[in-house]
Motif scaffolding. Structure first.
Motif, PDB file in Angstrom:
ATOM      1  N   UNK A 145       4.050 -38.294   9.565  1.00  7.74           N
ATOM      2  CA  UNK A 145       3.869 -39.018   8.247  1.00  7.74           C
ATOM      3  C   UNK A 145       5.117 -38.675   7.018  1.00  7.74           C
ATOM      4  N   UNK A 146       5.085 -37.176   6.966  1.00 10.74           N
ATOM      5  CA  UNK A 146       6.191 -36.663   6.045  1.00 10.74           C
ATOM      6  C   UNK A 146       7.611 -37.545   6.250  1.00 10.74           C
ATOM      7  N   UNK A 147       7.821 -37.714   7.569  1.00 13.57           N
ATOM      8  CA  UNK A 147       9.242 -38.494   7.633  1.00 13.57           C
ATOM      9  C   UNK A 147       9.074 -40.001   7.546  1.00 13.57           C
ATOM     10  N   UNK A 148       7.833 -40.329   7.561  1.00 12.01           N
ATOM     11  CA  UNK A 148       7.550 -41.624   7.628  1.00 12.01           C
ATOM     12  C   UNK A 148       7.848 -42.677   8.690  1.00 12.01           C
ATOM     13  N   UNK A 149       7.623 -42.028   9.779  1.00 12.51           N
ATOM     14  CA  UNK A 149       8.128 -42.414  11.302  1.00 12.51           C
ATOM     15  C   UNK A 149       6.997 -43.311  11.752  1.00 12.51           C
ATOM     16  N   UNK A 150       7.048 -44.764  11.828  1.00 10.55           N
ATOM     17  CA  UNK A 150       5.971 -45.593  12.593  1.00 10.55           C
ATOM     18  C   UNK A 150       6.486 -46.289  13.842  1.00 10.55           C
ATOM     19  N   UNK A 151       7.798 -46.021  14.074  1.00 18.12           N
ATOM     20  CA  UNK A 151       8.484 -46.895  15.406  1.00 18.12           C
ATOM     21  C   UNK A 151       9.298 -45.823  16.211  1.00 18.12           C
ATOM     22  N   UNK A 152       9.437 -46.061  17.361  1.00 15.11           N
ATOM     23  CA  UNK A 152      10.028 -45.079  18.202  1.00 15.11           C
ATOM     24  C   UNK A 152      11.077 -45.730  18.897  1.00 15.11           C
ATOM     25  N   UNK A 153      12.224 -45.101  19.275  1.00 14.74           N
ATOM     26  CA  UNK A 153      12.653 -43.928  18.441  1.00 14.74           C
ATOM     27  C   UNK A 153      13.288 -44.378  17.239  1.00 14.74           C
ATOM     28  N   UNK A 154      13.100 -43.097  16.340  1.00 12.90           N
ATOM     29  CA  UNK A 154      13.753 -43.013  14.961  1.00 12.90           C
ATOM     30  C   UNK A 154      14.525 -41.755  15.021  1.00 12.90           C
ATOM     31  N   UNK A 155      15.756 -42.159  14.336  1.00 17.01           N
ATOM     32  CA  UNK A 155      16.811 -40.831  14.539  1.00 17.01           C
ATOM     33  C   UNK A 155      17.237 -40.846  12.968  1.00 17.01           C
TER      34      UNK A 155
END
Length: 183
Positions: A145-155
């Motif tokens: 959540x802190x990095x707002x990642x909602x899809x993988x992979x995310x770099x």
């Protein structure tokens, strides 16, 4: 103004002749594809940290039990890859991260954060299956959540001062990773 219709007709005629050449058709198609690809990539990363924003700090544990803090990696660029063990695209991208780590050598850090996993064994299984040789940190919902990642992979590409310069969502080639790291 009388010369305008004739000039326009000549321009249309010249374009029609140019389009009969295969290299012009391919060139135009490649430019359109590149613009479309760039637009989609920018849209996917629109809500992610980037553009020089401070990277959300973390202190996470590796699979071997060591602790890694993002702040301790300052002084060199850092590639932070978020992935999930069930993600097939993440598995395909893992060798690119390994190669990037080898190519970057001591000039940059490459770390990954496993999230959205059921248990640590799932992460270990992914690491073994894909021959992961870069640090794997065990993340959780809070870091995701802190990095707002909602899809993988995310770099993410973090500069030496700890600011997120850019992000990429989805499969990224070795050339794409290297290019973003060097920018």
């Amino acid at each position: 103004m009388q010369g305008s219709p004739g000039a326009l007709a000549r321009l249309k005629s010249a374009w029609a002749r140019a389009r009969t050449r295969w290299w012009v058709r391919w060139g135009v198609d490649l430019v359109v594809f590149a613009l479309l690809f760039t637009a989609v990539a920018a849209w996917q990363a629109r809500n992610l940290p980037g553009g020089g924003t401070p990277a959300p700090d973390f202190t996470l544990t590796t699979l071997s039990g060591d602790t890694v803090r993002l702040e301790a990696l300052r002084g060199k660029p850092v590639v932070v890859a978020f992935w999930a063990p069930w993600c097939g695209v993440c598995g395909m991208e893992s060798s690119n991260l390994s190669q990037l780590r080898k190519l970057a050598g001591d000039s940059a850090h490459v770390v990954s954060i496993a999230v959205a996993y059921e248990d640590e064994e799932a992460v270990r299984g992914f690491v073994q299956k894909h021959g992961v040789d870069y640090p794997v940190l065990l993340g959780d919902d809070a870091i995701q959540a802190a990095w707002r990642v909602n899809s993988f992979p995310t770099v993410f590409f973090v500069n030496a001062e700890g600011r997120v310069e850019r992000a990429a969502v989805g499969y990224t080639t070795l050339a794409g990773l290297g290019w973003r790291l060097m920018l």
